[in-house]
Design a protein around this motif. Structure first.
Motif: not given
Length: 159
Positions: A29-50
């Motif tokens: 579950x902690x890995x899921x949180x880290x992976x999810x946060x990584x995806x959020x960071x990528x989306x924020x950096x690129x301003x992606x509507x996902x």
């Protein structure tokens, strides 16, 4: 083989290689949180509507919806996840395999469009010696881009 068939064959081979490559030693579950946060960071950096979704088994353990998404993205997530769990492969691979055969995915299997979608974005989370333990899903971009972002994040997470 036409150019389109050659292109599909190359895409299918690439996705199959990604699935062989992206096997994790464990996934919590902690890995899921880290992976999810990584995806959020990528989306924020690129301003992606996902919309980002991570499941372990049938439990949703991470979910985030960025500005520009709608409840329809959640429907796409659910349908892509169902495809991964039913066919044991990424939703993009399943869809591209059917396209290469000139077959409509839902018709070929008699599956309702409201429950299954063979469009890119849902990628199986595999653990070595165990198999598929979850799914990471991205929804909101073109299907190839949804898939590519999920793969990019898994690669970065695994490193």
């Amino acid at each position: 083989m036409t150019d389109t068939a050659q292109d599909l064959a190359a895409v299918i081979a690439r996705i199959e290689e990604e699935e062989r490559e992206l096997v994790l030693p464990a996934f919590t579950h902690d890995d899921a949180w880290r992976l999810g946060c990584l995806l959020v960071e990528l989306a924020e950096e690129r301003d992606l509507p996902i919309t980002i979704d991570i499941r372990t088994g049938s439990q949703q353990v991470f979910h985030a919806a960025r500005p520009g998404t709608t409840p329809d993205n959640d429907s796409w997530v659910q349908r892509k996840v169902a495809t991964v769990y039913r066919f044991g492969a990424s939703s993009y691979l399943v869809g591209r395999q059917h396209a290469a055969r000139g077959r409509d995915f839902n018709e070929a299997h008699g599956l309702p469009l409201q429950e299954y979608a063979a469009h890119g974005g849902a990628f199986p989370i595999r653990v070595g010696g165990v198999g598929i333990v979850g799914v990471v899903t991205v929804s909101g971009l073109a299907q190839a881009d949804d898939h590519a972002l999920a793969v990019e994040a898994l690669r970065a997470f695994r490193s």
